[in-house]
Write an enzyme that holds these catalytic residues in place. Structure first.
Site, PDB file in Angstrom:
ATOM      1  N   SER A 171       0.801  -1.341   0.017  1.00 31.90           N
ATOM      2  CA  SER A 171      -0.039   0.114  -0.025  1.00 31.90           C
ATOM      3  C   SER A 171       0.880   1.369  -0.005  1.00 31.90           C
ATOM      4  O   SER A 171       1.770   1.523  -0.971  1.00 31.90           O
ATOM      5  CB  SER A 171      -1.006  -0.060   1.211  1.00 31.90           C
ATOM      6  OG  SER A 171      -1.929   0.942   0.983  1.00 31.90           O
ATOM      7  N   ASP A 221     -10.244  -4.098  -5.118  1.00 31.91           N
ATOM      8  CA  ASP A 221      -9.653  -3.056  -4.463  1.00 31.91           C
ATOM      9  C   ASP A 221     -10.406  -1.707  -4.259  1.00 31.91           C
ATOM     10  O   ASP A 221     -10.255  -1.223  -5.359  1.00 31.91           O
ATOM     11  CB  ASP A 221      -8.334  -2.887  -4.693  1.00 31.91           C
ATOM     12  CG  ASP A 221      -7.472  -2.055  -3.705  1.00 31.91           C
ATOM     13  OD1 ASP A 221      -8.004  -1.306  -2.975  1.00 31.91           O
ATOM     14  OD2 ASP A 221      -6.116  -2.288  -3.502  1.00 31.91           O
ATOM     15  N   HIS A 252      -8.201  -4.851  -0.929  1.00 34.20           N
ATOM     16  CA  HIS A 252      -6.939  -4.088  -0.583  1.00 34.20           C
ATOM     17  C   HIS A 252      -5.868  -4.824   0.534  1.00 34.20           C
ATOM     18  O   HIS A 252      -4.771  -4.583   0.538  1.00 34.20           O
ATOM     19  CB  HIS A 252      -7.093  -2.799   0.101  1.00 34.20           C
ATOM     20  CG  HIS A 252      -5.676  -1.775  -0.100  1.00 34.20           C
ATOM     21  ND1 HIS A 252      -5.301  -1.222  -1.254  1.00 34.20           N
ATOM     22  CD2 HIS A 252      -5.133  -1.122   0.958  1.00 34.20           C
ATOM     23  CE1 HIS A 252      -4.351  -0.368  -1.249  1.00 34.20           C
ATOM     24  NE2 HIS A 252      -4.144  -0.358   0.087  1.00 34.20           N
TER      25      HIS A 252
HETATM   26  C1  MLT Z   1      -1.366   5.905  -0.280  1.00 35.25           C
HETATM   27  O1  MLT Z   1      -1.580   7.142   0.350  1.00 35.25           O
HETATM   28  O2  MLT Z   1      -0.046   5.739  -0.474  1.00 35.25           O
HETATM   29  C2  MLT Z   1      -2.412   5.184  -0.775  1.00 35.25           C
HETATM   30  O3  MLT Z   1      -3.751   5.746  -0.642  1.00 35.25           O
HETATM   31  C3  MLT Z   1      -2.642   3.772   0.086  1.00 35.25           C
HETATM   32  C4  MLT Z   1      -2.842   3.998   1.449  1.00 35.25           C
HETATM   33  O4  MLT Z   1      -1.927   4.194   2.114  1.00 35.25           O
HETATM   34  O5  MLT Z   1      -4.085   4.050   1.676  1.00 35.25           O
END
Ligand code: MLT
Length: 279
Positions: A171, A221, A252
């Site tokens: 992520s 996701d 996710h």
């Molecule tokens: C981010 O901010 O890097 C992406 O939205 C993934 C997350 O951290 O939720």
């Protein structure tokens, strides 16, 4: 009255007010076996939080040392398999340097593991760079922090005597790993990107010939649209990286399939010459 915040994390000290005047706040995270303190005359109260889990005995814990290269709170676990590639473990929003240590061991048992904590706090949750909204990144901050993390990786390689690592990012961690590939080719030997987005589009494109990248995306996701995944894969391919994309039915969150895909990919890609990092 001015309020100063003094924090000690596992032995590293930050001074907000060198006089320790009444009204200063001292935040102190004690460690096992540490000497017990005593109440001073100016102390007005004490709040105790439950201690975090102690570091496993095999871990080295690095601190935020002002003026020293290793300026990320991190863990380093030395490897036991000399053929295994070092892994750079990058957690998601709200995670920390402990989160992905077990995943790293499962992905490639015996690999050295370097696991920093993101330095940005979003409502108290660590991240690797700032965002303006969900999926909308502060690009100046992302660029600056990608270089800072790449500098940390280089300093940690010297400190711990390891080669260029394969990034394993989830992520937000996958997004800064992608940004490092694009902005600092040569830092990473390859990358396993779990639920990444397209972090930025660099100009010019970096030279990533031969750099292995495995992307694992979820068709359901809610955070990463399939077009983001495709755009990232396409950009990395145009830069010369050897990109594989695996689609899972899920969302996710990580699943057992992520582990299996990553494990199979690392067994081959982790042995390679390292693409840009090997040159
Ligand atoms: C981010 O901010 O890097 C992406 O939205 C993934 C997350 O951290 O939720």
């Amino acid at each position: 009255m001015s309020i100063h915040h003094v924090t000690a994390i596992a032995g590293d000290f930050y001074f907000g007010d060198e006089l320790g005047r009444p009204g200063s706040i001292l935040t102190f995270f004690p460690w096992r076996g540490g000497r017990a303190g005593r109440h001073g005359v100016a102390q007005v109260g004490e709040v105790r939080s439950p201690p975090t889990a102690p570091a496993p005995p095999y871990c080295r814990t690095g601190g935020l040392m002002a003026g020293v290269d290793l300026e990320f709170q991190h863990r380093f676990v030395p490897g036991t398999d000399p053929t295994a590639p070092p892994l750079l473990l990058l957690h998601g929003t709200g995670g920390n340097e402990d989160d992905l240590l077990p995943l790293g061991e499962a992905l490639h048992p015996g690999a050295p593991r370097l696991s920093p904590r993101g330095q940005v706090l979003e409502h108290g949750m660590p991240r690797f760079f700032r965002r303006l909204a969900e999926g909308v990144f502060d690009l100046d901050d992302l660029r600056a922090r990608s270089h800072q993390l790449a500098d940390f990786v280089e300093a940690a390689r010297r400190e711990y005597g390891i080669g260029a690592p394969v990034a394993v990012g989830f992520s937000n961690g996958a997004n800064i790993a992608g940004a490092m590939l694009l902005l600092r080719p040569g830092t990473l030997r390859g990358a396993l990107l779990l639920r990444p987005m397209l972090p930025l589009v660099p100009d010019p494109l970096p030279a990533l010939e031969g750099t292995p990248v495995q992307i694992v995306a979820g068709r359901g996701d809610p955070i990463v649209a399939p077009a983001q995944t495709e755009a990232l894969a396409e950009l990395l391919r145009r830069a010369g990286a050897e990109v594989r994309v695996s689609w899972l039915a899920g969302g996710h969150g990580l699943t057992r399939e992520d582990l299996e895909i990553g494990h199979r990919w690392l067994a081959v890609a982790g042995q390679g010459g390292g693409g840009a990092a090997g040159r």
